[in-house]
Design an enzyme around this catalytic site. Structure first.
Site, PDB file in Angstrom:
ATOM      1  N   THR A   9       0.821  -1.217   0.000  1.00  0.00           N
ATOM      2  CA  THR A   9       0.000   0.000   0.000  1.00  0.00           C
ATOM      3  C   THR A   9       0.850   1.260   0.000  1.00  0.00           C
ATOM      4  O   THR A   9       0.336   2.347  -0.271  1.00  0.00           O
ATOM      5  CB  THR A   9      -0.933   0.052   1.228  1.00  0.00           C
ATOM      6  OG1 THR A   9      -0.143  -0.182   2.406  1.00  0.00           O
ATOM      7  CG2 THR A   9      -2.019  -0.992   1.134  1.00  0.00           C
TER       8      THR A   9
ATOM      9  N   LEU B 170       5.790  -0.758  11.621  1.00  0.00           N
ATOM     10  CA  LEU B 170       4.529  -0.204  11.106  1.00  0.00           C
ATOM     11  C   LEU B 170       3.989  -1.010   9.927  1.00  0.00           C
ATOM     12  O   LEU B 170       2.903  -0.690   9.429  1.00  0.00           O
ATOM     13  CB  LEU B 170       4.735   1.255  10.646  1.00  0.00           C
ATOM     14  CG  LEU B 170       4.650   2.352  11.705  1.00  0.00           C
ATOM     15  CD1 LEU B 170       5.779   2.241  12.718  1.00  0.00           C
ATOM     16  CD2 LEU B 170       4.687   3.722  11.048  1.00  0.00           C
TER      17      LEU B 170
ATOM     18  N   GLY C  40      12.417 -11.286  16.745  1.00  0.00           N
ATOM     19  CA  GLY C  40      13.637 -12.100  16.689  1.00  0.00           C
ATOM     20  C   GLY C  40      14.845 -11.226  16.367  1.00  0.00           C
ATOM     21  O   GLY C  40      15.926 -11.375  16.955  1.00  0.00           O
TER      22      GLY C  40
ATOM     23  N   TYR D  58      -7.341  -8.319  10.562  1.00  0.00           N
ATOM     24  CA  TYR D  58      -6.600  -7.149  11.047  1.00  0.00           C
ATOM     25  C   TYR D  58      -6.633  -7.095  12.575  1.00  0.00           C
ATOM     26  O   TYR D  58      -5.592  -7.037  13.226  1.00  0.00           O
ATOM     27  CB  TYR D  58      -7.230  -5.897  10.445  1.00  0.00           C
ATOM     28  CG  TYR D  58      -6.520  -4.610  10.778  1.00  0.00           C
ATOM     29  CD1 TYR D  58      -5.299  -4.287  10.179  1.00  0.00           C
ATOM     30  CD2 TYR D  58      -7.072  -3.691  11.672  1.00  0.00           C
ATOM     31  CE1 TYR D  58      -4.647  -3.089  10.467  1.00  0.00           C
ATOM     32  CE2 TYR D  58      -6.431  -2.497  11.966  1.00  0.00           C
ATOM     33  CZ  TYR D  58      -5.219  -2.191  11.359  1.00  0.00           C
ATOM     34  OH  TYR D  58      -4.587  -1.002  11.656  1.00  0.00           O
TER      35      TYR D  58
HETATM   36  P1  NAD Z   1      -0.266   2.310   5.063  1.00  0.00           P
HETATM   37  O1  NAD Z   1      -1.014   1.239   4.374  1.00  0.00           O
HETATM   38  O2  NAD Z   1      -0.107   3.628   4.388  1.00  0.00           O
HETATM   39  O3  NAD Z   1       1.196   1.815   5.470  1.00  0.00           O
HETATM   40  C1  NAD Z   1       1.528   0.477   5.707  1.00  0.00           C
HETATM   41  C2  NAD Z   1       2.857   0.210   5.012  1.00  0.00           C
HETATM   42  O4  NAD Z   1       3.239  -1.141   5.267  1.00  0.00           O
HETATM   43  C3  NAD Z   1       2.758   0.367   3.492  1.00  0.00           C
HETATM   44  O5  NAD Z   1       3.844   1.126   3.023  1.00  0.00           O
HETATM   45  C4  NAD Z   1       2.812  -1.086   2.981  1.00  0.00           C
HETATM   46  O6  NAD Z   1       3.342  -1.180   1.676  1.00  0.00           O
HETATM   47  C5  NAD Z   1       3.673  -1.734   4.040  1.00  0.00           C
HETATM   48  N1  NAD Z   1       3.476  -3.176   4.156  1.00  0.00           N
HETATM   49  C6  NAD Z   1       2.298  -3.874   4.199  1.00  0.00           C
HETATM   50  N2  NAD Z   1       2.536  -5.184   4.318  1.00  0.00           N
HETATM   51  C7  NAD Z   1       3.894  -5.334   4.358  1.00  0.00           C
HETATM   52  C8  NAD Z   1       4.757  -6.456   4.448  1.00  0.00           C
HETATM   53  N3  NAD Z   1       4.262  -7.704   4.546  1.00  0.00           N
HETATM   54  N4  NAD Z   1       6.085  -6.241   4.444  1.00  0.00           N
HETATM   55  C9  NAD Z   1       6.602  -4.987   4.352  1.00  0.00           C
HETATM   56  N5  NAD Z   1       5.836  -3.887   4.248  1.00  0.00           N
HETATM   57  C10 NAD Z   1       4.496  -4.066   4.253  1.00  0.00           C
HETATM   58  O7  NAD Z   1      -0.940   2.492   6.493  1.00  0.00           O
HETATM   59  P2  NAD Z   1      -0.676   3.545   7.656  1.00  0.00           P
HETATM   60  O8  NAD Z   1      -1.929   4.273   7.870  1.00  0.00           O
HETATM   61  O9  NAD Z   1       0.573   4.301   7.388  1.00  0.00           O
HETATM   62  O10 NAD Z   1      -0.468   2.553   8.882  1.00  0.00           O
HETATM   63  C11 NAD Z   1       0.824   2.266   9.411  1.00  0.00           C
HETATM   64  C12 NAD Z   1       0.674   1.392  10.645  1.00  0.00           C
HETATM   65  O11 NAD Z   1      -0.098   2.061  11.625  1.00  0.00           O
HETATM   66  C13 NAD Z   1      -0.032   0.059  10.358  1.00  0.00           C
HETATM   67  O12 NAD Z   1       0.599  -0.950  11.113  1.00  0.00           O
HETATM   68  C14 NAD Z   1      -1.431   0.302  10.864  1.00  0.00           C
HETATM   69  O13 NAD Z   1      -2.037  -0.889  11.288  1.00  0.00           O
HETATM   70  C15 NAD Z   1      -1.185   1.266  12.016  1.00  0.00           C
HETATM   71  N6  NAD Z   1      -2.385   2.077  12.284  1.00  0.00           N
HETATM   72  C16 NAD Z   1      -2.735   3.109  11.452  1.00  0.00           C
HETATM   73  C17 NAD Z   1      -3.887   3.845  11.723  1.00  0.00           C
HETATM   74  C18 NAD Z   1      -4.317   5.009  10.864  1.00  0.00           C
HETATM   75  O14 NAD Z   1      -5.329   5.632  11.182  1.00  0.00           O
HETATM   76  N7  NAD Z   1      -3.618   5.351   9.803  1.00  0.00           N
HETATM   77  C19 NAD Z   1      -4.678   3.517  12.834  1.00  0.00           C
HETATM   78  C20 NAD Z   1      -4.295   2.460  13.639  1.00  0.00           C
HETATM   79  C21 NAD Z   1      -3.132   1.749  13.366  1.00  0.00           C
HETATM   80  N1  UDP Z   2      14.885 -13.417  12.858  1.00  0.00           N
HETATM   81  C1  UDP Z   2      15.154 -12.450  11.913  1.00  0.00           C
HETATM   82  N2  UDP Z   2      16.296 -11.708  12.034  1.00  0.00           N
HETATM   83  C2  UDP Z   2      17.182 -11.888  13.033  1.00  0.00           C
HETATM   84  C3  UDP Z   2      16.902 -12.884  13.999  1.00  0.00           C
HETATM   85  C4  UDP Z   2      15.764 -13.630  13.891  1.00  0.00           C
HETATM   86  O1  UDP Z   2      14.375 -12.245  10.996  1.00  0.00           O
HETATM   87  O2  UDP Z   2      18.188 -11.165  13.067  1.00  0.00           O
HETATM   88  C5  UDP Z   2      13.668 -14.187  12.737  1.00  0.00           C
HETATM   89  C6  UDP Z   2      13.896 -15.644  12.475  1.00  0.00           C
HETATM   90  O3  UDP Z   2      13.214 -15.968  11.291  1.00  0.00           O
HETATM   91  C7  UDP Z   2      13.227 -16.352  13.635  1.00  0.00           C
HETATM   92  C8  UDP Z   2      12.344 -15.301  14.265  1.00  0.00           C
HETATM   93  O4  UDP Z   2      12.961 -14.066  13.962  1.00  0.00           O
HETATM   94  O5  UDP Z   2      12.424 -17.401  13.185  1.00  0.00           O
HETATM   95  C9  UDP Z   2      12.217 -15.440  15.759  1.00  0.00           C
HETATM   96  O6  UDP Z   2      13.504 -15.418  16.319  1.00  0.00           O
HETATM   97  P1  UDP Z   2      13.800 -16.060  17.751  1.00  0.00           P
HETATM   98  O7  UDP Z   2      15.280 -15.952  17.972  1.00  0.00           O
HETATM   99  O8  UDP Z   2      12.931 -15.466  18.763  1.00  0.00           O
HETATM  100  O9  UDP Z   2      13.309 -17.541  17.590  1.00  0.00           O
HETATM  101  P2  UDP Z   2      13.950 -18.832  16.954  1.00  0.00           P
HETATM  102  O10 UDP Z   2      15.002 -18.429  15.973  1.00  0.00           O
HETATM  103  O11 UDP Z   2      14.509 -19.555  18.120  1.00  0.00           O
HETATM  104  O12 UDP Z   2      12.786 -19.508  16.317  1.00  0.00           O
END
Ligand code: NAD
Ligand code: UDP
Ligand code: UDP
Length: 311
Positions: free
Chosen positions: A36, A72, A101, A144
């Site tokens: 997004t 975020l 982790g 969510y």
């Molecule tokens: P947004 O959708 O603009 O931003 C979310 C960002 O996360 C986007 O840039 C998207 O590309 C990225 N993203 C989504 N899935 C991802 C993934 N799997 N890996 C990496 N990046 C990923 O939304 P926002 O309004 O900026 O919200 C930011 C955070 O704040 C969110 O966690 C949201 O739940 C929380 N939040 C926002 C509001 C609000 O009113 N805007 C309210 C409550 C909570």
């Molecule tokens: N992890 C990561 N970056 C790091 C260390 C861990 O992405 O630098 C991830 C990794 O995939 C792991 C998860 O974080 O499965 C949880 O880590 P944790 O050490 O708590 O658990 P474990 O490795 O013992 O499952």
């Protein structure tokens, strides 16, 4: 200078957080999969030597070196998070596990962008942090709401189990420039409709309420929480306690934008919370934080932003 990771840094809130932390002279690593978010939100930062952008999905492990983590990443609007609900839950839950982790390996402090949605359709009003919520576990909003609730659980279990320094922030509806024009949220919908002279779509009878926080106030609360003493874990509500019905919001938007738009009434979506307002006394007491921008004052720059997007 601290090296900070912001996941979801190319989104609405994340990009404002990047701006703020760079202005505070920190180094920022922005991680985003652009589901997004967009490069447009951070294009002005791409030549900044203290800014680094990495395309990555947080449901996969991430190995980087940072001192603070702001998590975020997660789509925030109902249209976006319901588009692929399984991926939404994975982003909250697997994303939290990977970043926790990472924080554990680095001994880094980590902040979770949680949400007022953890309270569901609340039967306590205004919402206080020790209220456990009223959430449907199997409805269209559950991917969510329950994903974010499970992420909070993981944060507190890492805190108890491995003494991780955590900060859990419950964000209430926030608005401002760089909101996605098609995210279906009420502020963006009403402004875009008013600017185009189209009907303003009120879901239900418009008596449901929300509290709207301007993005600058929200980001200030987020940074204060991150930098608060280690014993402050949250959860802490951050939002503006001003409460408005959707009819009142529509009237205010129409007053600011002008134009010929009329209100139309459409069905209320399933599980739509009837009222929402944060009790922010904990944030005021522990962070010295309270919002400064009124809804009217915050809507003006937001309208100016949407005018530019639509032109
Ligand atoms: P947004 O959708 O603009 O931003 C979310 C960002 O996360 C986007 O840039 C998207 O590309 C990225 N993203 C989504 N899935 C991802 C993934 N799997 N890996 C990496 N990046 C990923 O939304 P926002 O309004 O900026 O919200 C930011 C955070 O704040 C969110 O966690 C949201 O739940 C929380 N939040 C926002 C509001 C609000 O009113 N805007 C309210 C409550 C909570
Ligand atoms: N992890 C990561 N970056 C790091 C260390 C861990 O992405 O630098 C991830 C990794 O995939 C792991 C998860 O974080 O499965 C949880 O880590 P944790 O050490 O708590 O658990 P474990 O490795 O013992 O499952
Ligand atoms: N809403 C509305 N018209 C719209 C979009 C939303 O009346 O065009 C209502 C929606 O039903 C909800 C409120 O506005 O009661 C806030 O919706 P939004 O999606 O912005 O946030 P959330 O429901 O997640 O708080």
């Amino acid at each position: 200078m601290t090296k900070l990771l912001i996941t979801g840094g190319a989104g609405f809130l994340g990009s404002h957080l990047c701006d703020r932390l760079l202005a505070d002279s920190h180094e920022v690593l922005c991680v985003d999969n652009f589901f997004t978010g967009s490069r447009g939100n951070i294009r002005h930062l791409l030549n900044n030597p203290d800014f680094e952008l990495m395309r990555h999905d947080v449901t996969f492990p991430l190995y980087v070196e940072v001192e603070r983590i702001y998590n975020l990443a997660c789509p925030a609007s109902p249209i976006h998070y319901q588009h692929d609900p399984v991926q939404t839950t994975k982003t909250s839950v697997h994303g939290a596990i990977n970043l926790l982790g990472l924080a554990k390996r680095l001994g880094a402090r980590i902040l979770q962008a949680s949400t007022s949605e953890v309270y569901g359709d609340p039967d306590v009003h205004p919402q206080v942090e020790n209220y456990w919520g009223h959430v449907n576990p199997i409805g269209p909003r559950s991917c969510y709401d329950e994903g974010k609730r499970c992420a909070e659980t993981l944060f507190f279990d890492y805190h108890r189990q491995v003494n991780l320094e955590i900060k859990v922030m419950r964000i209430f509806n926030t608005y401002g420039p760089r909101m996605h024009p098609n995210d279906g949220r009420v502020v963006s919908n009403f402004i875009v409709q008013a600017l185009k002279g189209e009907p303003i779509t009120i879901y239900g009878d418009g008596s449901q309420t929300r509290s709207f926080c301007y993005v600058d106030d929200l980001i200030d609360g987020m940074v204060r929480l991150m930098e608060s003493p280690a014993e402050v874990t949250g959860p802490v509500n951050i939002g503006n306690p001003g409460e408005f019905s959707m009819i009142e919001l529509a009237d205010l938007v129409l007053r600011i934008v002008g134009g010929p738009s009329k209100l139309v009434f459409l069905p209320l979506p399933q599980d739509d919370p009837k009222q929402r307002r944060p009790d922010i006394s904990l944030a005021t007491k522990t962070l010295g934080w309270e919002p400064k921008v009124t809804l009217e004052d915050g809507l003006k720059p937001t309208v100016a932003y949407f005018k530019e997007v639509l032109s």
